[in-house]
Design a protein around this motif. Structure first.
Motif, PDB file in Angstrom:
ATOM      1  N   TRP A  36       0.851  -1.186   0.000  1.00 18.44           N
ATOM      2  CA  TRP A  36       0.000   0.000   0.000  1.00 18.44           C
ATOM      3  C   TRP A  36       0.893   1.245   0.000  1.00 18.44           C
ATOM      4  O   TRP A  36       1.821   1.344   0.810  1.00 18.44           O
ATOM      5  CB  TRP A  36      -0.911   0.046   1.215  1.00 18.44           C
ATOM      6  N   PHE A  37       0.578   2.147  -0.912  1.00 18.23           N
ATOM      7  CA  PHE A  37       1.236   3.436  -0.996  1.00 18.23           C
ATOM      8  C   PHE A  37       0.164   4.519  -0.903  1.00 18.23           C
ATOM      9  O   PHE A  37      -1.019   4.257  -1.097  1.00 18.23           O
ATOM     10  CB  PHE A  37       1.973   3.583  -2.331  1.00 18.23           C
ATOM     11  N   ARG A  38       0.608   5.721  -0.647  1.00 19.63           N
ATOM     12  CA  ARG A  38      -0.303   6.856  -0.712  1.00 19.63           C
ATOM     13  C   ARG A  38       0.445   8.064  -1.246  1.00 19.63           C
ATOM     14  O   ARG A  38       1.662   8.169  -1.121  1.00 19.63           O
ATOM     15  CB  ARG A  38      -0.913   7.170   0.656  1.00 19.63           C
ATOM     16  N   GLN A  39      -0.318   8.955  -1.838  1.00 22.25           N
ATOM     17  CA  GLN A  39       0.263  10.191  -2.355  1.00 22.25           C
ATOM     18  C   GLN A  39      -0.701  11.330  -2.132  1.00 22.25           C
ATOM     19  O   GLN A  39      -1.832  11.305  -2.629  1.00 22.25           O
ATOM     20  CB  GLN A  39       0.613  10.062  -3.840  1.00 22.25           C
ATOM     21  N   ALA A  40      -0.239  12.307  -1.366  1.00 22.15           N
ATOM     22  CA  ALA A  40      -1.024  13.504  -1.102  1.00 22.15           C
ATOM     23  C   ALA A  40      -0.644  14.563  -2.125  1.00 22.15           C
ATOM     24  O   ALA A  40       0.461  14.535  -2.683  1.00 22.15           O
ATOM     25  CB  ALA A  40      -0.754  13.998   0.310  1.00 22.15           C
ATOM     26  N   PRO A  41      -1.524  15.522  -2.386  1.00 20.88           N
ATOM     27  CA  PRO A  41      -1.226  16.577  -3.360  1.00 20.88           C
ATOM     28  C   PRO A  41       0.058  17.306  -3.000  1.00 20.88           C
ATOM     29  O   PRO A  41       0.256  17.730  -1.858  1.00 20.88           O
ATOM     30  CB  PRO A  41      -2.437  17.501  -3.257  1.00 20.88           C
ATOM     31  N   ARG A  45       5.163  10.156  -3.252  1.00 21.76           N
ATOM     32  CA  ARG A  45       4.478   8.915  -2.909  1.00 21.76           C
ATOM     33  C   ARG A  45       5.171   8.278  -1.709  1.00 21.76           C
ATOM     34  O   ARG A  45       6.396   8.249  -1.624  1.00 21.76           O
ATOM     35  CB  ARG A  45       4.487   7.964  -4.104  1.00 21.76           C
ATOM     36  N   GLU A  46       4.376   7.759  -0.797  1.00 17.53           N
ATOM     37  CA  GLU A  46       4.886   7.189   0.449  1.00 17.53           C
ATOM     38  C   GLU A  46       4.464   5.732   0.559  1.00 17.53           C
ATOM     39  O   GLU A  46       3.272   5.416   0.443  1.00 17.53           O
ATOM     40  CB  GLU A  46       4.335   7.984   1.642  1.00 17.53           C
ATOM     41  N   ASP A  90      -3.526  12.102   6.843  1.00 13.18           N
ATOM     42  CA  ASP A  90      -3.671  10.828   6.129  1.00 13.18           C
ATOM     43  C   ASP A  90      -4.403  11.016   4.798  1.00 13.18           C
ATOM     44  O   ASP A  90      -4.509  10.066   4.013  1.00 13.18           O
ATOM     45  CB  ASP A  90      -4.445   9.820   6.978  1.00 13.18           C
ATOM     46  N   THR A  91      -4.897  12.212   4.543  1.00 15.21           N
ATOM     47  CA  THR A  91      -5.589  12.480   3.291  1.00 15.21           C
ATOM     48  C   THR A  91      -4.648  12.278   2.114  1.00 15.21           C
ATOM     49  O   THR A  91      -3.563  12.862   2.067  1.00 15.21           O
ATOM     50  CB  THR A  91      -6.136  13.918   3.287  1.00 15.21           C
ATOM     51  N   ALA A  92      -5.060  11.429   1.180  1.00 17.41           N
ATOM     52  CA  ALA A  92      -4.212  11.097   0.039  1.00 17.41           C
ATOM     53  C   ALA A  92      -4.985  10.152  -0.878  1.00 17.41           C
ATOM     54  O   ALA A  92      -6.052   9.652  -0.520  1.00 17.41           O
ATOM     55  CB  ALA A  92      -2.923  10.414   0.492  1.00 17.41           C
ATOM     56  N   VAL A  93      -4.418   9.928  -2.050  1.00 18.31           N
ATOM     57  CA  VAL A  93      -4.867   8.819  -2.885  1.00 18.31           C
ATOM     58  C   VAL A  93      -4.058   7.594  -2.465  1.00 18.31           C
ATOM     59  O   VAL A  93      -2.827   7.652  -2.396  1.00 18.31           O
ATOM     60  CB  VAL A  93      -4.662   9.108  -4.378  1.00 18.31           C
ATOM     61  N   TYR A  94      -4.762   6.528  -2.165  1.00 19.17           N
ATOM     62  CA  TYR A  94      -4.130   5.292  -1.718  1.00 19.17           C
ATOM     63  C   TYR A  94      -4.107   4.278  -2.858  1.00 19.17           C
ATOM     64  O   TYR A  94      -5.121   4.049  -3.512  1.00 19.17           O
ATOM     65  CB  TYR A  94      -4.879   4.722  -0.517  1.00 19.17           C
ATOM     66  N   LEU A 110      10.291   0.914  -2.155  1.00 15.18           N
ATOM     67  CA  LEU A 110      10.271   0.425  -3.532  1.00 15.18           C
ATOM     68  C   LEU A 110       9.106   1.036  -4.286  1.00 15.18           C
ATOM     69  O   LEU A 110       7.971   0.974  -3.825  1.00 15.18           O
ATOM     70  CB  LEU A 110      10.151  -1.100  -3.552  1.00 15.18           C
ATOM     71  N   PHE A 111       9.346   1.602  -5.418  1.00 16.44           N
ATOM     72  CA  PHE A 111       8.276   2.192  -6.226  1.00 16.44           C
ATOM     73  C   PHE A 111       8.208   1.583  -7.618  1.00 16.44           C
ATOM     74  O   PHE A 111       7.225   1.756  -8.313  1.00 16.44           O
ATOM     75  CB  PHE A 111       8.474   3.706  -6.326  1.00 16.44           C
ATOM     76  N   ASP A 112       9.239   0.874  -8.013  1.00 11.77           N
ATOM     77  CA  ASP A 112       9.281   0.272  -9.342  1.00 11.77           C
ATOM     78  C   ASP A 112       8.705  -1.136  -9.275  1.00 11.77           C
ATOM     79  O   ASP A 112       9.412  -2.133  -9.497  1.00 11.77           O
ATOM     80  CB  ASP A 112      10.725   0.251  -9.851  1.00 11.77           C
ATOM     81  N   LEU A 113       7.430  -1.205  -8.920  1.00 11.33           N
ATOM     82  CA  LEU A 113       6.760  -2.492  -8.790  1.00 11.33           C
ATOM     83  C   LEU A 113       6.008  -2.828 -10.070  1.00 11.33           C
ATOM     84  O   LEU A 113       5.651  -1.947 -10.841  1.00 11.33           O
ATOM     85  CB  LEU A 113       5.801  -2.456  -7.595  1.00 11.33           C
ATOM     86  N   ASP A 114       5.767  -4.114 -10.240  1.00 10.33           N
ATOM     87  CA  ASP A 114       5.226  -4.565 -11.518  1.00 10.33           C
ATOM     88  C   ASP A 114       3.766  -4.192 -11.736  1.00 10.33           C
ATOM     89  O   ASP A 114       3.347  -3.949 -12.871  1.00 10.33           O
ATOM     90  CB  ASP A 114       5.373  -6.087 -11.634  1.00 10.33           C
ATOM     91  N   TYR A 115       2.979  -4.189 -10.659  1.00 10.78           N
ATOM     92  CA  TYR A 115       1.536  -4.048 -10.832  1.00 10.78           C
ATOM     93  C   TYR A 115       0.985  -2.991  -9.872  1.00 10.78           C
ATOM     94  O   TYR A 115       1.346  -2.962  -8.700  1.00 10.78           O
ATOM     95  CB  TYR A 115       0.843  -5.392 -10.578  1.00 10.78           C
TER      96      TYR A 115
END
Length: 126
Positions: A36-41, A45-46, A90-94, A110-115
């Motif tokens: 699970w990752f999230r990215q706030a405006p 990406r975290e 915690d507001t973000a796109v997950y 790691l961000f270079d994941l396959d899917y």
């Protein structure tokens, strides 16, 4: 082909809870990790959590440790992220993501994941 579909996002007040789901399909073995990752405006990406399908071991970012719990239902091929004590930050796109093999020690960087899934919006109001 592996596909990931997130659901469960929404608007919640601070202190509330949400449960995100990541429905996975297309895996040809039982040895993979769901992230699970999230990215706030305006922010990077975290990586916040990872669970290994083969043995269920999990990793958490310090920012969510003690508040979020990752779990899997292998019969449903679904991974859940239970989020409690939500904060406005915690507001973000997950996003859920997946890659072959168990979660490595550096899973959350790691961000270079396959899917990747399409993402689900979580908004926490103060």
């Amino acid at each position: 082909e592996v596909q990931l579909v997130e659901s469960g996002g929404g608007l919640v007040q601070a202190g509330g809870s949400l449960r995100l789901s990541c429905a996975a399909s297309g895996f040809t073995s039982d040895d993979y990790g769901i992230y699970w990752f999230r990215q706030a405006p305006g922010k990077e990406r975290e990586g916040i959590s990872c669970i290994s399908s083969s043995h269920g071991s999990a990793y958490y970012a310090d920012s969510v440790k003690g508040r979020f719990t990752i779990s899997s239902d292998n019969a449903k091929n679904t991974v859940y992220l239970q989020m409690n004590s939500l904060k406005p930050e915690d507001t973000a796109v997950y996003y859920c993501a997946a890659d072959w093999g168990p979660c490595p020690d550096d899973a959350l960087s790691l961000f270079d994941l396959d899917y990747w899934g399409q993402g689900t919006q979580v908004t926490v109001s103060s």
